[in-house]
Structures are given as C-alpha cells and as structure tokens.
Motif scaffolding. Structure first.
Motif, short mmCIF file in Angstrom:
data_model
loop_
_atom_site.label_atom_id
_atom_site.label_comp_id
_atom_site.label_asym_id
_atom_site.label_seq_id
_atom_site.Cartn_x
_atom_site.Cartn_y
_atom_site.Cartn_z
N TYR A 1 0.63 -1.25 0.06
CA TYR A 1 -0.22 -0.05 -0.05
C TYR A 1 0.98 1.34 -0.07
O TYR A 1 2.01 1.19 0.59
N GLN B 1 0.90 5.76 1.05
CA GLN B 1 0.04 6.56 1.66
C GLN B 1 0.66 7.70 1.48
O GLN B 1 1.84 8.07 2.05
N PRO C 1 -4.57 5.04 3.11
CA PRO C 1 -3.44 4.15 2.41
C PRO C 1 -4.22 3.66 1.25
O PRO C 1 -5.48 3.54 1.26
N PHE D 1 -4.01 0.82 -2.15
CA PHE D 1 -3.63 -0.33 -2.74
C PHE D 1 -2.69 -0.30 -3.93
O PHE D 1 -3.35 0.42 -4.79
N TYR E 1 3.91 0.70 2.38
CA TYR E 1 3.78 -0.48 3.45
C TYR E 1 3.70 -1.78 2.84
O TYR E 1 3.03 -1.88 1.80
N LEU F 1 -8.29 -3.67 0.67
CA LEU F 1 -9.19 -2.49 1.28
C LEU F 1 -8.98 -1.14 0.64
O LEU F 1 -7.96 -1.03 -0.12
N PHE G 1 -9.57 2.59 0.83
CA PHE G 1 -9.54 3.55 2.06
C PHE G 1 -10.05 4.84 1.43
O PHE G 1 -9.93 5.38 0.36
#
Lengths: 113, 116
Positions: free
Chosen positions: A36, A38, A44, A46, A87, B105, B107
C-alpha cells in the motif's frame, strides 16, 4: 503471524528507479504479499499484490523470489509525486482471527528534484 | 474509479463531547472498517463490520466507541465522550472480501479529529 521488515526511509531523485525490499521470513503458504501507498493526510491506497515470481501493473512491479521470504517493490522512474510511505503487508491472519490488515511503520520514500 | 467518501474532512470538538464520523463505502462492498492514525504514528486498526455486526475489534475500540450502518449506504463511527488522546485521522475502508489472502481494502481520505 508473519512479520514484515522494511527500511524506515529511502531517498531518491526524479527519474530514478526505486526498489524497496521487504523481508517476511516466516511467511505462510497461503499468504499473499500486498503493498500500500500513503500520501500525507490521505488513506492508504492499494498498489500491488502478488504470490510468487513477478507481478506488474501500471504503477509498479513486485518481485518475489522462489522462497518468498522477501519481496521487492519496484517503482520505475519516480517523480516528486511518488513521495509517500510504502507499506508491505503479508495478508492472511495477520492480526486477529479475521486477519485484519495491520500496518507497520512502512518506508518513507522521499523523491528529490 | 469508485471511492470511499468520508465526512467531515475536519472535526473539532471539546473534550467530553460526542462525535459521529461518517463514511459512504463503495456501493457493492459488504465489509467495512475503521482505522485511525495519530500524527506521525502507524495506521491502527479499530474495528471491522459485516452483516450489521462487529466482526473484530482492537483494544483501542473500547466502550466509548460504536459503529453503525444506519441505512444502505452510510457507515458511522461514534465516540461517546471524546478524550484528548482521541485526536487523530480516522480512516474508513471497505472491501469486497471479508478475509483471505487476496483481500484488498479501499480507504477514504479520512476525517481529522481534533479534541480540545
């Protein structure tokens, strides 16, 4: 539970290729490796996911050796806008019975002009 | 590309007040999450939610916190009596898959909560 280790920070210059390596020595057979990104003050996002060998999409490539104990996220020709925290997560039963994603500290990539 | 939307983007409140953070997950997703990030620290898991009930919660998610899906589109996080240490960016997320190694996920952009 599989634990990941990645550098705290990296510096690069515009136009360079950046490789961020993550180690996950006790990765399980069913685990996938997910990255991920950010940006500051954002959630975050993908980037890429893989199980073995090489995966490529429009954003990055992910290299996973045969033993799967590490993985390398490759960002081709970075620009200033690639400055972010990256990440590495090993996704299966990583925290809690539901396997909710648990983020580490990530790698803070700074791209300079 | 579909996205998770969160409102408000910033929320300032007095200690002890109740706040409700709102999220609209991606429409065909069935699994919902709240995470938070204190300035300069890691993204921390709070709670996951499926089929109108909590699936999992962390130690952070104590009795002061609650979640609700009041209708078919919204997902909310309520903090009953805010504390100074609740100041953080709160992220909502949603996914198609509940669990499994390929879960991805999505966000939202977050709500910055400041407790004074």
């Amino acid at each position: 539970l599989a634990k990941t280790t990645q550098p705290i920070s990296m510096d690069s210059y515009e136009g360079q290729e950046v490789n961020i390596t993550c180690s996950h020595n006790n990765i399980a057979t069913n685990d996938y490796i997910t990255w991920y990104q950010q940006f500051p003050s954002q959630g975050p996002r993908f980037i890429i996911q893989g199980y073995k060998t090489k995966v490529t999409n429009e954003v990055a490539s992910l290299f996973i050796p045969a033993d799967r104990k590490s993985s390398t996220l490759s960002l081709p020709r970075v620009s200033l806008s690639d400055t972010a925290v990256y990440y590495c997560l090993v996704t299966l039963n990583y925290g809690g019975s539901q396997g909710n994603l648990i983020f580490g500290k990530g790698t803070k990539l700074s791209v300079k002009p | 590309e579909p996205e998770v939307t969160q409102t408000p983007s910033h929320q300032v409140t007095q200690m002890g007040q109740e706040v409700i953070l709102r999220c609209v997950p991606i429409s065909n997703h069935l699994y919902f999450y709240w995470y938070r990030q204190i300035l300069g620290q890691k993204v921390e898991f709070l709670v996951s939610f499926y089929n109108n009930e909590i699936s999992e919660k962390s130690e952070i998610f104590d009795d002061q916190f609650s979640v609700e899906r009041p209708d078919g589109s919204n997902f909310t996080l309520k903090i009953r009596s805010t504390k100074l240490e609740d100041s953080a960016m709160y992220f909502c997320a949603s996914s198609e898959r509940r669990q499994g190694p390929r879960r991805k996920l999505f966000f939202g952009s977050g709500t910055q909560l400041s407790v004074l």
